[in-house]
Design a protein around this motif. Sequence first.
Motif, mmCIF file in Angstrom:
data_model
loop_
_atom_site.group_PDB
_atom_site.id
_atom_site.type_symbol
_atom_site.label_atom_id
_atom_site.label_comp_id
_atom_site.label_asym_id
_atom_site.label_seq_id
_atom_site.Cartn_x
_atom_site.Cartn_y
_atom_site.Cartn_z
ATOM 1 N N ILE A 44 0.855 -1.186 0.000
ATOM 2 C CA ILE A 44 0.000 0.000 0.000
ATOM 3 C C ILE A 44 0.891 1.237 0.000
ATOM 4 O O ILE A 44 1.638 1.476 0.958
ATOM 5 C CB ILE A 44 -0.934 0.023 1.225
ATOM 6 C CG1 ILE A 44 -1.803 -1.246 1.265
ATOM 7 C CG2 ILE A 44 -1.813 1.263 1.202
ATOM 8 C CD1 ILE A 44 -2.673 -1.358 2.515
ATOM 9 N N ILE A 46 1.122 5.185 0.171
ATOM 10 C CA ILE A 46 0.266 6.213 0.753
ATOM 11 C C ILE A 46 0.805 7.590 0.409
ATOM 12 O O ILE A 46 1.984 7.877 0.629
ATOM 13 C CB ILE A 46 0.199 6.042 2.288
ATOM 14 C CG1 ILE A 46 -0.380 4.663 2.630
ATOM 15 C CG2 ILE A 46 -0.618 7.159 2.928
ATOM 16 C CD1 ILE A 46 -0.179 4.250 4.073
ATOM 17 N N SER A 78 -1.570 -1.091 -4.119
ATOM 18 C CA SER A 78 -2.615 -0.088 -4.065
ATOM 19 C C SER A 78 -2.001 1.257 -3.702
ATOM 20 O O SER A 78 -1.065 1.325 -2.905
ATOM 21 C CB SER A 78 -3.681 -0.471 -3.028
ATOM 22 O OG SER A 78 -4.666 0.534 -2.913
ATOM 23 N N VAL A 80 -3.181 4.931 -2.146
ATOM 24 C CA VAL A 80 -4.299 5.576 -1.469
ATOM 25 C C VAL A 80 -3.887 6.973 -1.017
ATOM 26 O O VAL A 80 -2.703 7.251 -0.813
ATOM 27 C CB VAL A 80 -4.784 4.744 -0.258
ATOM 28 C CG1 VAL A 80 -5.318 3.400 -0.714
ATOM 29 C CG2 VAL A 80 -3.659 4.558 0.754
ATOM 30 N N ASP A 83 -5.590 9.861 3.781
ATOM 31 C CA ASP A 83 -6.912 9.905 4.404
ATOM 32 C C ASP A 83 -7.061 8.704 5.331
ATOM 33 O O ASP A 83 -6.840 7.555 4.910
ATOM 34 C CB ASP A 83 -8.009 9.883 3.333
ATOM 35 C CG ASP A 83 -9.392 9.852 3.921
ATOM 36 O OD1 ASP A 83 -9.880 10.916 4.365
ATOM 37 O OD2 ASP A 83 -9.987 8.756 3.949
ATOM 38 N N ALA A 86 -9.573 5.927 4.175
ATOM 39 C CA ALA A 86 -9.118 5.194 2.991
ATOM 40 C C ALA A 86 -7.979 4.244 3.335
ATOM 41 O O ALA A 86 -7.956 3.091 2.886
ATOM 42 C CB ALA A 86 -8.685 6.183 1.908
ATOM 43 N N ILE A 87 -7.036 4.716 4.126
ATOM 44 C CA ILE A 87 -5.896 3.870 4.500
ATOM 45 C C ILE A 87 -6.367 2.715 5.374
ATOM 46 O O ILE A 87 -5.990 1.555 5.168
ATOM 47 C CB ILE A 87 -4.829 4.693 5.233
ATOM 48 C CG1 ILE A 87 -4.297 5.806 4.340
ATOM 49 C CG2 ILE A 87 -3.683 3.794 5.696
ATOM 50 C CD1 ILE A 87 -3.421 6.814 5.071
ATOM 51 N N GLU A 90 -8.152 -0.036 3.390
ATOM 52 C CA GLU A 90 -7.245 -0.837 2.556
ATOM 53 C C GLU A 90 -6.377 -1.745 3.405
ATOM 54 O O GLU A 90 -6.142 -2.915 3.066
ATOM 55 C CB GLU A 90 -6.381 0.102 1.710
ATOM 56 C CG GLU A 90 -5.830 -0.536 0.451
ATOM 57 C CD GLU A 90 -6.873 -0.657 -0.642
ATOM 58 O OE1 GLU A 90 -6.482 -0.794 -1.808
ATOM 59 O OE2 GLU A 90 -8.084 -0.616 -0.341
ATOM 60 N N THR A 103 3.216 -1.077 4.069
ATOM 61 C CA THR A 103 2.790 0.263 3.716
ATOM 62 C C THR A 103 4.017 1.152 3.566
ATOM 63 O O THR A 103 5.067 0.888 4.147
ATOM 64 C CB THR A 103 1.851 0.871 4.772
ATOM 65 O OG1 THR A 103 2.604 1.208 5.958
ATOM 66 C CG2 THR A 103 0.735 -0.101 5.140
#
Length: 449
Positions: A44, A46, A78, A80, A83, A86-87, A90, A103
């Motif tokens: 993820i 960010i 992903s 993102v 936010d 949103a985080i 996910e 992340t």
Amino acid sequence: MWGVLRAALRATGRVGWPAAPCRPMAASGPAAEARGSANTAGIIIIGDEILKGYTQDTNSFFMCRRLRALGVSVARISVVPDDVEAIASEVAAFAARFTFVLTSGGIGPTHDDVTFEAVAKAFGESVILHPELVALVHKFFGKTEVQCPEMKLARVPESSCLNYGTDRHTGNTFKYPLVSVRNVYIFPGIPALMERALDGLAHLFQSKQTHFHSRTIYVASDEMFITPVLDWADATFRGRVSLGSYPDWTSNYYRVKLTLDSESEQDLEEAYCFLMRELPPGIAVPLVTDCVSPAAVEVYGLAESGSALGQKVAAALRTIEEALDRYSLVQLCVGFNGGKDCTALLHLVHAAVQRTGPTGTSGSSCASSLSPTVSSMTRATRPWGAWPTHGRTQHYAILMLRAGRATGLPTSWKMRKKSAPPASEGHTLGGSTGMLLGVTLNKVAACQH
């Protein structure tokens, strides 16, 4: 602030309370168990700056390469925004599906650094001041106030583990840890820090059971022509071998790159042999990464092939060899303007020097000194006289003509703008037809150093 953290990552030793040893927690649920022997990972990324196109993401690329080398299959990436909702959404979804979640980004003292808060929300936890991180903030920043910006680095989910990486170059332990929550590992977004942290914590992700094997086939044909064979191979080895097809319109050597990946070396070799057998004859080609070293063998092989092109190359080589027999290298000038024809000429001259060598000169040593110039010219197109530099020109004893003047040539020639030496002093390379049309080997008997 980040300068201090960089220094901490390079340093050794630890302060504060000992961190409890942390082991990666496998994701629970059927999704994690149905993946086979290979551990899986979800990444993820960010940051609003990624989604807005302000910053190019390189972290996911680095993570994918490192994790695959460790035996981990990356299943999803992903991106993102900064936010919390949103985080958190996910992270919760990824943690339930994959063995590891990595992340990157959103760690820091500012308003948009919300990753710790979001991960806590994903697992229904509170954010607390971790005593060991509080001590580190005090040590590195000299701050103890609870509301100071630096103390935001110490506010982490309540079940956080602190993972101290090891510098793979020095063997020293990093002073600043990476925070993880269950199977979620929270990396910084700054590429240099992320890469150092992941390399230092590779043991957390290393799989002793899984090793990925790969093979590559380069094809000198369009995808449309080989699609039936690829479909056949995919159907035959589906589930055992992953087959990828990637067109490349810029390569001089191939049109499509085929990749084969498998956890089984035997399955991989079987699929590789299947493709090599079923692809049309002669369509699989080698990838040439060094076209200079074998120049003499390749060029003279083409000249002796008897093909139409080979005959033209043979005629060109005879002209070059005649020049090498009659003149020394300090008496030869090779015209070069950065075009394809002149690049071909330079390769032919290099091959001839490598094969025969001029009178009184070691052909192998001269050709080896010329090789960097030949290699550079095949990688870039430059204006008149840009390759090589004057110093290298003298060293190689190969002169480069420039519009308006000719370095090292007689004064009378310097006044003749964009003019080659008199026609009587030159030979046309390869005749008047073919792909070598218009390239001239200028033989300058009057040039002396």
